[in-house]
Motif scaffolding. Structure first.
Motif, PDB file in Angstrom:
ATOM      1  N   CYS A   1       7.863   4.148   8.380  1.00 23.32           N
ATOM      2  CA  CYS A   1       7.867   5.322   7.508  1.00 23.32           C
ATOM      3  C   CYS A   1       6.466   5.546   6.951  1.00 23.32           C
ATOM      4  N   ILE A   2       6.065   6.815   6.859  1.00 25.74           N
ATOM      5  CA  ILE A   2       4.779   7.207   6.261  1.00 25.74           C
ATOM      6  C   ILE A   2       5.047   7.640   4.822  1.00 25.74           C
TER       7      ILE A   2
ATOM      8  N   ILE B   1       9.298  10.064   6.918  1.00 24.21           N
ATOM      9  CA  ILE B   1       8.270  10.253   5.901  1.00 24.21           C
ATOM     10  C   ILE B   1       8.951  10.310   4.532  1.00 24.21           C
ATOM     11  N   LYS B   2       8.230   9.886   3.502  1.00 25.65           N
ATOM     12  CA  LYS B   2       8.808   9.904   2.153  1.00 25.65           C
ATOM     13  C   LYS B   2       8.437  11.174   1.390  1.00 25.65           C
ATOM     14  N   TYR B   3       7.167  11.559   1.464  1.00 24.43           N
ATOM     15  CA  TYR B   3       6.678  12.682   0.668  1.00 24.43           C
ATOM     16  C   TYR B   3       5.797  13.581   1.532  1.00 24.43           C
ATOM     17  N   ILE B   4       5.753  14.858   1.170  1.00 22.51           N
ATOM     18  CA  ILE B   4       4.999  15.853   1.941  1.00 22.51           C
ATOM     19  C   ILE B   4       3.798  16.330   1.138  1.00 22.51           C
ATOM     20  N   GLY B   5       2.668  16.475   1.831  1.00 28.03           N
ATOM     21  CA  GLY B   5       1.459  16.987   1.207  1.00 28.03           C
ATOM     22  C   GLY B   5       0.854  18.124   2.016  1.00 28.03           C
ATOM     23  N   LEU B   6      -0.028  18.873   1.367  1.00 30.78           N
ATOM     24  CA  LEU B   6      -0.798  19.930   2.014  1.00 30.78           C
ATOM     25  C   LEU B   6      -2.280  19.634   1.810  1.00 30.78           C
TER      26      LEU B   6
ATOM     27  N   VAL C   1       0.820  -1.221   0.000  1.00 28.23           N
ATOM     28  CA  VAL C   1       0.000   0.000   0.000  1.00 28.23           C
ATOM     29  C   VAL C   1       0.850   1.267   0.000  1.00 28.23           C
ATOM     30  N   GLU C   2       0.188   2.358  -0.400  1.00 24.73           N
ATOM     31  CA  GLU C   2       0.734   3.705  -0.241  1.00 24.73           C
ATOM     32  C   GLU C   2      -0.084   4.350   0.880  1.00 24.73           C
ATOM     33  N   LEU C   3       0.578   4.638   1.969  1.00 26.82           N
ATOM     34  CA  LEU C   3      -0.097   5.061   3.193  1.00 26.82           C
ATOM     35  C   LEU C   3       0.027   6.569   3.383  1.00 26.82           C
TER      36      LEU C   3
END
Length: 344
Positions: free
Chosen positions: A122-123, A153-158, A81-83
């Protein structure tokens, strides 16, 4: 396992299923929490069906939705999955009052808490759930950048961020995705948020693509949900607005009948047809509804279909605000300049 198209979300390498699964309602906001074994089975059914992009937040419960997903990801499921989870909105004094916090120390503590509840190292995608208008976005992003460097964490979102906030955040560290409400009855983001994301190479995650269930149940939605479901208070579903808004449902329903699909499938297909940089994340607590939602991926819309839907669902075709709380929208997400923080 069913084949669901994969899409690239943003420009940093994240790849997800073209449709995600919003998990909030399993534990929070849509009446009482649903039975844990049933929800874990639903998550596993989604993954086995090819829907691998799972969306949660530390505020759902609070905390219980992350714990639920942590249990669902045991036994080798995590690698499939992508969490995505979120931080920044927290309850104070029980469930009543919500506070938005983007302070660096809180960012780190929230991340550590989510990692523990999800029981992962890791998220994949970590969102700022709501923007703290007291803290410069550069300050919040600075701590998130450290968490990326540390491998937490791997990637950042808003989520629900205005254009200037998106630009300022992206200048500190690349933003992979912006989560926003986008559906046939919430189209205000098309004016400047969506074009800005595309200019910067940021993916778009559409929450509430079914209009908070309106395009599934229509005007009878409030009759079909529990009395403590938060949607009972949505402005667009109140009697003074619903009589007008049900006309939109009826007209979309007419097109759906012509296309041989449900109104919900048509509304979801419309979001899918916005582009391969858009991933809607409809939520559900029922396997049968999930099975209906996934069929939206095979609904084909012509340019004429799209034009007809968009003429029906124009910006002024819906009455009432989309949210009960103005602070929860991107229109109130401007943060102070970095210089003000440094000066203090």
């Amino acid at each position: 396992m069913a084949t669901v198209k994969r899409i690239k979300l943003g420009s940093q390498g994240l790849e997800v299923s073209a449709q995600g699964l919003g998990c909030m309602g399993m534990s929070f906001a849509f009446g009482p929490p649903k039975p844990e074994p049933e929800m874990i089975a639903l998550v596993h059914h989604a993954i086995n069906s090819g829907i691998t992009f799972l969306d949660t937040s530390d505020v759902y419960g609070p905390h219980t939705n992350e714990i639920l997903l942590g249990k669902a990801l045991k036994g080798g499921v995590r690698e499939r999955v992508e969490l995505a989870t979120k931080f920044g909105a927290r309850f104070v004094d029980g469930i009543g009052k919500m506070e938005i916090c983007g302070d660096p120390a809180y960012v780190r503590a929230a991340c550590e808490g989510s990692l523990k509840r999800l029981d992962v190292d890791c998220i994949d995608l970590y969102y700022i759930h709501r923007i703290d208008t007291r803290v410069p976005i550069e300050v919040t992003m600075g701590e998130l950048k450290k968490l990326v460097e540390e491998g937490k964490i791997k990637y950042i979102g808003l989520s629900e961020a205005c254009v200037s906030t998106i630009r300022r955040a992206h200048a500190v560290h690349p933003i992979t995705a912006v989560q926003l409400e986008w559906s046939l009855w919430s189209r205000d983001v098309e004016e400047d948020i969506v074009p800005t994301c595309r200019e910067l190479g940021i993916g778009i995650v559409a929450y509430s693509p079914l209009g908070r269930g309106f395009f599934s149940s229509g005007p009878k939605l409030l009759q079909n949900i529990s009395k403590d479901d938060y949607r009972q208070n949505l402005p667009r579903l109140q009697p003074e607005n619903l009589e007008h808004n049900k006309k939109l449902f009826e007209r979309v329903n007419e097109i759906a009948e012509r296309k041989g699909c449900t109104t919900a499938q048509l509304a979801l297909a419309w979001v899918h047809h916005q582009g391969d940089d858009v991933c809607p994340i409809p939520g559900t607590t029922k396997v049968e509804n999930f099975n209906q939602n996934i069929k939206a991926l095979s609904v084909k819309l012509t340019p004429e279909d799209m034009a007809e839907l968009e003429s029906i669902a124009s910006a002024d075709s819906v009455k009432g605000d989309r949210d009960m709380y103005s602070h929860a929208t991107y229109k109130n997400s401007e943060t102070p300049p970095l210089s003000s923080w440094e000066a203090s």
